[in-house]
Design a protein around this motif. Structure first.
Motif, PDB file in Angstrom:
ATOM      1  N   GLY A  43      54.005   2.684   6.370  1.00 49.58           N
ATOM      2  CA  GLY A  43      55.052   3.594   6.832  1.00 49.58           C
ATOM      3  C   GLY A  43      54.822   4.055   8.253  1.00 49.58           C
ATOM      4  N   TRP A  46      55.662   1.147  10.560  1.00 51.57           N
ATOM      5  CA  TRP A  46      57.110   0.975  10.740  1.00 51.57           C
ATOM      6  C   TRP A  46      57.679   2.019  11.692  1.00 51.57           C
ATOM      7  CZ3 TRP A  46      58.357   0.187   4.868  1.00 51.57           C
ATOM      8  CH2 TRP A  46      58.146  -1.140   4.528  1.00 51.57           C
ATOM      9  N   LEU A  47      57.238   3.260  11.532  1.00 54.13           N
ATOM     10  CA  LEU A  47      57.700   4.326  12.411  1.00 54.13           C
ATOM     11  C   LEU A  47      57.305   4.039  13.862  1.00 54.13           C
ATOM     12  CD1 LEU A  47      58.979   7.142  12.818  1.00 54.13           C
ATOM     13  CD2 LEU A  47      56.700   8.092  12.383  1.00 54.13           C
ATOM     14  N   CYS A  48      56.056   3.683  14.070  1.00 52.17           N
ATOM     15  CA  CYS A  48      55.576   3.392  15.429  1.00 52.17           C
ATOM     16  C   CYS A  48      56.299   2.195  16.038  1.00 52.17           C
ATOM     17  CB  CYS A  48      54.066   3.145  15.427  1.00 52.17           C
ATOM     18  SG  CYS A  48      53.085   4.625  15.163  1.00 52.17           S
TER      19      CYS A  48
END
Length: 128
Positions: A43, A46-48
């Protein structure tokens, strides 16, 4: 495309650092002693990566897309590889280091060989 300003280079730097941070977090999360650590690491990655693409897009409002992408990939690959050596205990090898030099050299050549929207220099007329 707007004129290139330091803002565009800062956006590109943010994109690179977010890409590297996400990639390293993905690998490090495999070693965490938390429930669902791998899922948490995924997660965060994915955010980064999503934020990295956002900042890459912002950088291309003032930088040629080829230059931005070359630096994003080249410096990102270099920093991820160096983090692998320093943080993850991976072993550097001569071919890996030579490859990184080639990647960085290629990014610089793309930058130097790209027109930034400047008009071509006027040629002087020579009359005999």
């Amino acid at each position: 495309m707007s004129p290139t300003r330091p803002y565009h280079w800062f956006c590109l730097l943010a994109a690179i650092l977010l890409e590297v941070g996400g990639s390293i977090t993905m690998k490090l999360s495999q070693q965490w002693d938390l429930p669902h650590a791998a899922l948490l690491g995924l997660g965060i990655m994915w955010l980064c990566i999503g934020l990295s693409y956002y900042y890459l897009a912002l950088s291309t409002t003032g930088l040629p897309v080829g230059v931005a992408f070359a630096f994003w990939e080249g410096l990102g690959l270099t920093l991820v590889t160096l983090a692998g050596f320093l943080v993850l205990g991976e072993r550097p090898g001569l071919l890996r280091l030579l490859g990184l030099c080639c990647v960085l050299g290629g990014a610089l050549l793309v930058h130097k060989g790209t027109s930034h929207g400047d008009p071509a220099p006027a040629k002087e007329a020579h009359h005999a």
